[in-house]
Design a protein around this motif. Structure first.
Motif, PDB file in Angstrom:
ATOM      1  N   ALA A  99       0.837  -1.207   0.000  1.00 20.11           N
ATOM      2  CA  ALA A  99       0.000   0.000   0.000  1.00 20.11           C
ATOM      3  C   ALA A  99       0.870   1.254   0.000  1.00 20.11           C
ATOM      4  N   ASN A 100       1.946   1.230   0.790  1.00 21.10           N
ATOM      5  CA  ASN A 100       2.867   2.371   0.795  1.00 21.10           C
ATOM      6  C   ASN A 100       3.540   2.537  -0.560  1.00 21.10           C
ATOM      7  N   LYS A 101       3.989   1.430  -1.143  1.00 22.07           N
ATOM      8  CA  LYS A 101       4.657   1.501  -2.442  1.00 22.07           C
ATOM      9  C   LYS A 101       3.712   2.045  -3.506  1.00 22.07           C
ATOM     10  N   ALA A 102       2.490   1.510  -3.530  1.00 19.42           N
ATOM     11  CA  ALA A 102       1.526   1.968  -4.529  1.00 19.42           C
ATOM     12  C   ALA A 102       1.220   3.446  -4.340  1.00 19.42           C
ATOM     13  N   GLY A 103       1.074   3.883  -3.082  1.00 16.31           N
ATOM     14  CA  GLY A 103       0.781   5.283  -2.818  1.00 16.31           C
ATOM     15  C   GLY A 103       1.899   6.205  -3.253  1.00 16.31           C
ATOM     16  N   ARG A 104       3.144   5.805  -3.003  1.00 19.18           N
ATOM     17  CA  ARG A 104       4.279   6.630  -3.397  1.00 19.18           C
ATOM     18  C   ARG A 104       4.388   6.740  -4.919  1.00 19.18           C
ATOM     19  N   LEU A 105       4.219   5.627  -5.611  1.00 21.47           N
ATOM     20  CA  LEU A 105       4.326   5.660  -7.070  1.00 21.47           C
ATOM     21  C   LEU A 105       3.225   6.521  -7.679  1.00 21.47           C
ATOM     22  N   ARG A 106       2.021   6.419  -7.142  1.00 24.29           N
ATOM     23  CA  ARG A 106       0.937   7.274  -7.641  1.00 24.29           C
ATOM     24  C   ARG A 106       1.216   8.746  -7.345  1.00 24.29           C
ATOM     25  N   PHE A 107       1.772   9.029  -6.175  1.00 21.88           N
ATOM     26  CA  PHE A 107       2.099  10.412  -5.811  1.00 21.88           C
ATOM     27  C   PHE A 107       3.094  11.014  -6.805  1.00 21.88           C
ATOM     28  N   LEU A 108       4.132  10.270  -7.129  1.00 21.46           N
ATOM     29  CA  LEU A 108       5.123  10.772  -8.082  1.00 21.46           C
ATOM     30  C   LEU A 108       4.515  10.930  -9.465  1.00 21.46           C
ATOM     31  N   ARG A 109       3.716   9.967  -9.877  1.00 16.23           N
ATOM     32  CA  ARG A 109       3.058  10.028 -11.182  1.00 16.23           C
ATOM     33  C   ARG A 109       2.092  11.198 -11.243  1.00 16.23           C
ATOM     34  N   ASP A 110       1.300  11.379 -10.199  1.00 16.55           N
ATOM     35  CA  ASP A 110       0.303  12.455 -10.199  1.00 16.55           C
ATOM     36  C   ASP A 110       0.954  13.833 -10.288  1.00 16.55           C
ATOM     37  N   ARG A 111       2.146  13.948  -9.708  1.00 13.64           N
ATOM     38  CA  ARG A 111       2.802  15.258  -9.668  1.00 13.64           C
ATOM     39  C   ARG A 111       3.063  15.790 -11.081  1.00 13.64           C
ATOM     40  N   TRP A 112       3.505  14.907 -11.986  1.00 10.92           N
ATOM     41  CA  TRP A 112       3.800  15.410 -13.332  1.00 10.92           C
ATOM     42  C   TRP A 112       2.579  15.368 -14.248  1.00 10.92           C
ATOM     43  N   THR A 113       1.715  14.348 -14.100  1.00 10.31           N
ATOM     44  CA  THR A 113       0.573  14.286 -15.013  1.00 10.31           C
ATOM     45  C   THR A 113      -0.413  15.418 -14.746  1.00 10.31           C
ATOM     46  N   ARG A 114      -0.613  15.762 -13.486  1.00  8.89           N
ATOM     47  CA  ARG A 114      -1.572  16.824 -13.170  1.00  8.89           C
ATOM     48  C   ARG A 114      -1.024  18.204 -13.531  1.00  8.89           C
ATOM     49  N   ALA A 115       0.285  18.320 -13.509  1.00 13.37           N
ATOM     50  CA  ALA A 115       0.885  19.599 -13.916  1.00 13.37           C
ATOM     51  C   ALA A 115       0.793  19.805 -15.425  1.00 13.37           C
ATOM     52  N   LEU A 116       0.855  18.710 -16.183  1.00 18.04           N
ATOM     53  CA  LEU A 116       0.928  18.839 -17.642  1.00 18.04           C
ATOM     54  C   LEU A 116      -0.378  18.514 -18.366  1.00 18.04           C
ATOM     55  N   ARG A 117      -1.289  17.790 -17.710  1.00 17.38           N
ATOM     56  CA  ARG A 117      -2.540  17.436 -18.389  1.00 17.38           C
ATOM     57  C   ARG A 117      -3.317  18.711 -18.734  1.00 17.38           C
ATOM     58  N   GLY A 118      -3.828  18.745 -19.916  1.00 11.19           N
ATOM     59  CA  GLY A 118      -4.580  19.913 -20.357  1.00 11.19           C
ATOM     60  C   GLY A 118      -3.724  20.987 -20.996  1.00 11.19           C
ATOM     61  N   THR A 119      -2.399  20.822 -20.926  1.00  2.78           N
ATOM     62  CA  THR A 119      -1.507  21.768 -21.582  1.00  2.78           C
ATOM     63  C   THR A 119      -1.562  21.552 -23.095  1.00  2.78           C
ATOM     64  N   PRO A 120      -1.855  22.587 -23.876  1.00 11.04           N
ATOM     65  CA  PRO A 120      -1.908  22.406 -25.339  1.00 11.04           C
ATOM     66  C   PRO A 120      -0.610  21.800 -25.877  1.00 11.04           C
ATOM     67  N   GLY A 121      -0.757  20.758 -26.676  1.00  6.95           N
ATOM     68  CA  GLY A 121       0.411  20.123 -27.276  1.00  6.95           C
ATOM     69  C   GLY A 121       0.945  18.928 -26.516  1.00  6.95           C
ATOM     70  N   ILE A 122       0.347  18.616 -25.352  1.00  7.98           N
ATOM     71  CA  ILE A 122       0.793  17.459 -24.565  1.00  7.98           C
ATOM     72  C   ILE A 122      -0.396  16.532 -24.342  1.00  7.98           C
ATOM     73  N   GLU A 123      -0.213  15.257 -24.646  1.00 11.36           N
ATOM     74  CA  GLU A 123      -1.244  14.247 -24.440  1.00 11.36           C
ATOM     75  C   GLU A 123      -0.780  13.272 -23.360  1.00 11.36           C
ATOM     76  N   ILE A 124      -1.548  13.153 -22.283  1.00  9.53           N
ATOM     77  CA  ILE A 124      -1.279  12.172 -21.232  1.00  9.53           C
ATOM     78  C   ILE A 124      -2.133  10.956 -21.532  1.00  9.53           C
ATOM     79  N   LEU A 125      -1.500   9.790 -21.699  1.00 13.41           N
ATOM     80  CA  LEU A 125      -2.198   8.651 -22.264  1.00 13.41           C
ATOM     81  C   LEU A 125      -3.001   7.827 -21.270  1.00 13.41           C
ATOM     82  N   THR A 126      -2.831   8.055 -19.985  1.00 17.48           N
ATOM     83  CA  THR A 126      -3.547   7.276 -18.978  1.00 17.48           C
ATOM     84  C   THR A 126      -4.412   8.212 -18.145  1.00 17.48           C
ATOM     85  N   PRO A 127      -5.659   7.845 -17.860  1.00 15.14           N
ATOM     86  CA  PRO A 127      -6.568   8.744 -17.152  1.00 15.14           C
ATOM     87  C   PRO A 127      -6.204   8.915 -15.687  1.00 15.14           C
ATOM     88  N   ASP A 128      -6.887   9.853 -15.023  1.00 14.56           N
ATOM     89  CA  ASP A 128      -6.645  10.109 -13.604  1.00 14.56           C
ATOM     90  C   ASP A 128      -7.555   9.288 -12.697  1.00 14.56           C
TER      91      ASP A 128
END
Length: 421
Positions: free
Chosen positions: A314-343
């Motif tokens: 549970a800790n490992k999964a939470g940490r990996l999601r935290f790191l992933r969320d940090r960049w996908t949420r910053a860049l999702r919706g930015t014109p010219g960038i497509e994030i291929l996996t949903p939130d």
């Protein structure tokens, strides 16, 4: 066999190998608890100075303690050779098997060791014996390359028709279900479905339990490729209704390279052919023939599971999601960038891929990957296969920090701006 003195000496050597954990016991750790995750990162050797390693999907690094345990097992196997491997190793390997079965929540008689997830899935795909001429099999664009090749080979091997579908992008729970439902409805002769639990291409986690139930309604079995899921996310094979699965222990569990597991539910073992190199038997072991194995690597799986359990899935999964969320949420919706996996938290773990809009060839994505490394020291990898084009895969691990992710955000945004200029 070893005399009592040498046996005590070996056991003392192994006991002296530190767990590598400054973590006294498993605790519930917040994904952004920097002190805790710094201690976890300290369990591993750091990458070369200045390199931000965000390509941890090929295989997982062992912690130093696991590597030391591996060295101790190698030393024993090398010293005692067949005195050990034809004798006392039997109970030791059975203990590892029980430990892996416990990790998976299944019975030890339902698993067998392989040399990796690919061999596990090969055993299932090529050995699945319920197919008849005129039947069909189904797979998707996000499935692993070798598994796709194995599925295509069933035309010659089993006389079946092969159906390939493209999963929707952007993906959603309902859209994924609809894609499989439509394919099964349009191809009523499908009797076997390859399903990837966590895509190595984009990180997508489909609704596994629902797709398995859907396939059963259409009288089809699902072979589940869990190569990337084990250790990266929390799941139960039994709860998902899985009958057949291939798993990897040298990715997110962190055992030495060359160890995988094939799972077949006990009452379905007969639906997978016995290996042509084995005498007929009702056991799962007869379905796999690896020849001489890396005994030390297999023994070290126990040590890797100890570290995995100490940190906690549970800790490992939470940490990996935290790191992933940090960049996908910053860049999702930015014109010219497509994030291929949903939130949708049920549909991703640590791995996620991105694409610069219009940059769809492998060559162009390889050039982007090279720019990330040459200019920002960020190591990623390009992936081909999604129907809408190639992409860059980002696979953080426990050595990574929010600072690393922020560097990635700035670098990807800079590449986007340069492309649009």
């Amino acid at each position: 066999m070893m005399d009592d003195l040498s046996r005590r000496g070996f056991l003392a050597t192994v006991a002296a190998v530190p767990t590598g954990l400054a973590l006294a016991a498993q605790v519930q750790a917040a994904p952004d608890d920097s002190q805790y995750w710094e201690r976890v990162a300290d369990l591993f050797d750091a990458p070369p100075p200045g390199i931000i390693q965000l390509e941890n999907g090929h295989f997982g690094a062992m912690t130093r303690s696991v590597r030391m345990a591996y060295a101790a097992h190698i030393e024993r196997v090398n010293r005692e050779t067949t005195l050990y491997t034809r004798g006392a190793i039997g109970p030791d390997l059975r203990a590892v098997r029980v430990k892996v079965a416990t990790l998976l929540g299944v019975d030890p008689t339902e698993i067998a060791f392989t040399r990796g997830g690919t061999e596990s899935m090969q055993t299932l795909i090529l050995g699945y014996n319920r197919l008849r001429a005129g039947d069909a099999v189904l797979y998707a664009d996000l499935d692993y390359d070798s598994m796709q090749t194995a599925m295509e080979s069933l035309t010659q091997r089993r006389g079946v028709r092969v159906v390939k579908i493209a999963l929707p992008e952007p993906a959603s729970h309902d859209a994924i279900i609809a894609a499989y439902a439509e394919a099964l409805q349009a191809n009523p002769h499908v009797r076997m479905v390859l399903l990837t639990h966590l895509s190595h291409r984009t990180g997508l986690i489909p609704p596994v339990a629902e797709i398995i139930a859907l396939a059963r309604e259409h009288e089809a079995d699902v072979l589940l490729d869990c190569g990337h899921a084990l250790g990266q996310t929390d799941f139960s094979l039994r709860a998902m209704g899985v009958d057949f699965a291939g798993l990897n222990l040298h990715k997110w569990i962190g055992s030495p390279l060359g160890v995988g597991v094939v799972y077949i539910r006990r009452d379905r073992i007969g639906d997978i052919d016995v290996s042509p190199l084995e005498v007929h038997s009702d056991t799962i072991d007869a379905r796999v023939h690896t020849g001489s194995i890396n005994y030390a690597a297999l023994l070290t799986v126990s040590d890797a599971i100890d570290v995995h359990d100490r940190i906690g899935v549970a800790n490992k999964a939470g940490r990996l999601r935290f790191l992933r969320d940090r960049w996908t949420r910053a860049l999702r919706g930015t014109p010219g960038i497509e994030i291929l996996t949903p939130d949708d938290p049920a549909m991703y773990a640590g791995i996620t891929s991105f694409r610069l809009t219009g940059v769809t060839s492998m060559a162009a994505n390889a050039a982007l990957r090279k720019s990330l490394f040459d200019r920002w020291n960020i190591f990623t990898i390009e992936r081909d296969g999604p129907s809408r084009g190639a992409c860059i895969r980002v696979a953080p691990s426990f050595i990574n920090t929010p600072h690393h992710i922020d560097r990635l955000i700035a670098a990807v945004d800079a590449l986007r701006i340069e492309k649009r200029a």
